[in-house]
Design a protein around this motif. Structure first.
Motif, mmCIF file in Angstrom:
data_model
loop_
_atom_site.group_PDB
_atom_site.id
_atom_site.type_symbol
_atom_site.label_atom_id
_atom_site.label_comp_id
_atom_site.label_asym_id
_atom_site.label_seq_id
_atom_site.Cartn_x
_atom_site.Cartn_y
_atom_site.Cartn_z
ATOM 1 N N LEU A 84 -15.704 97.636 70.136
ATOM 2 C CA LEU A 84 -15.315 98.057 71.476
ATOM 3 C C LEU A 84 -16.360 98.982 72.096
ATOM 4 N N GLY A 85 -16.601 98.765 73.383
ATOM 5 C CA GLY A 85 -17.547 99.603 74.095
ATOM 6 C C GLY A 85 -17.096 101.049 74.200
ATOM 7 N N GLY A 86 -15.786 101.271 74.064
ATOM 8 C CA GLY A 86 -15.253 102.627 74.103
ATOM 9 C C GLY A 86 -15.467 103.402 72.827
ATOM 10 N N ALA A 87 -15.981 102.738 71.793
ATOM 11 C CA ALA A 87 -16.239 103.409 70.520
ATOM 12 C C ALA A 87 -17.427 104.351 70.636
ATOM 13 N N ASP A 88 -17.520 105.261 69.692
ATOM 14 C CA ASP A 88 -18.656 106.180 69.648
ATOM 15 C C ASP A 88 -19.947 105.402 69.396
ATOM 16 N N ASP A 89 -21.046 105.924 69.883
ATOM 17 C CA ASP A 89 -22.335 105.270 69.661
ATOM 18 C C ASP A 89 -22.589 105.030 68.176
ATOM 19 N N SER A 90 -22.165 105.979 67.346
ATOM 20 C CA SER A 90 -22.412 105.857 65.913
ATOM 21 C C SER A 90 -21.667 104.668 65.312
ATOM 22 N N THR A 91 -20.521 104.330 65.887
ATOM 23 C CA THR A 91 -19.754 103.177 65.414
ATOM 24 C C THR A 91 -20.489 101.880 65.733
ATOM 25 N N ILE A 92 -20.997 101.792 66.951
ATOM 26 C CA ILE A 92 -21.776 100.612 67.335
ATOM 27 C C ILE A 92 -23.035 100.516 66.490
ATOM 28 N N ALA A 93 -23.727 101.640 66.319
ATOM 29 C CA ALA A 93 -24.959 101.649 65.530
ATOM 30 C C ALA A 93 -24.689 101.244 64.077
ATOM 31 N N GLY A 94 -23.567 101.697 63.538
ATOM 32 C CA GLY A 94 -23.221 101.335 62.168
ATOM 33 C C GLY A 94 -22.966 99.849 62.026
ATOM 34 N N ALA A 95 -22.267 99.283 62.996
ATOM 35 C CA ALA A 95 -21.998 97.846 62.980
ATOM 36 C C ALA A 95 -23.297 97.054 63.100
#
Length: 207
Positions: A84-95
């Motif tokens: 989700l775009g509403g997630a923290d940047d770190s969540t996107i980066a981890g994925a």
């Protein structure tokens, strides 16, 4: 432009049946969030086994533990996983880190994000393969909903993007003209009397 079918049924059996009918006309087979929650990632494995030549998209809509959840899905056979775009940047980066380890891709879904253009650019910079400009079923049911809002945002963002939110035979041309890389079609295919015919017509409408 690629054609993606979003299969929002609740059993692996039903998903396999629909995928079997439409696979020849689509590029990406998406297993919707309700299906994954109902059946687990075994549904992803089953679809990938049945259609190894297709891109299989696990619509997890991850909001936390990005690397872990993406890793689990990729190991199950997914080629793409949504965060989700509403997630923290770190969540996107981890994925994205997990995706790189598996040579797969992360799609950032902007459902519920107010400033879609800004978040699309940020998400792309974090390594997302493409960005999904998405209006969910609840939003689509609101009076006055119009797909053009998503198309305009996609055009403005200038990133690789998909569009999901009521795409059908009458709107797929506009999706392509907006420059989308992927048109995501759900109910207009899986809810059709003849899903194969619906998918074939949508494929034919893509220039």
């Amino acid at each position: 432009m690629k054609l993606q079918v979003a299969i929002d049924v609740l059993t692996t059996e039903a998903a396999l049946e629909i995928a079997g009918k439409v696979a020849e006309y689509v590029d990406i087979i998406e297993l919707g969030t309700p299906l994954v929650k109902s059946e687990g990632l075994s549904a992803v494995t089953a679809i990938k086994k049945a259609h190894p030549d297709k891109i299989v998209f696990a619509d997890l809509k991850t909001m936390d533990a990005g690397e872990l959840e993406a890793d689990i899905a990729f190991k199950a056979g997914a080629d793409l996983v949504s965060v989700l775009g509403g997630a923290d940047d770190s969540t996107i980066a981890g994925a994205v880190k997990a995706a790189k380890a598996h040579n797969k891709g992360i799609v950032v879904d902007l459902i519920g994000v107010a400033d879609k253009v800004t978040r699309a650019k940020e998400s792309r910079a974090l390594g997302a393969k493409f960005i999904e400009f998405h209006a969910g079923l609840d939003e689509q049911a609101k009076p006055g909903y119009n797909l053009d809002v998503l198309l305009s945002a996609g055009e403005e963002a200038r990133v690789p993007f998909s569009v999901a939110g009521g795409v059908n035979l009458s709107t797929i041309g506009a999706v392509q003209r907006a420059g989308a890389d992927v048109a995501v079609v759900g109910g207009s295919i899986y809810g059709a009397d003849d899903p194969a015919l619906a998918a074939k017509q949508l494929r034919a409408a893509i220039i």
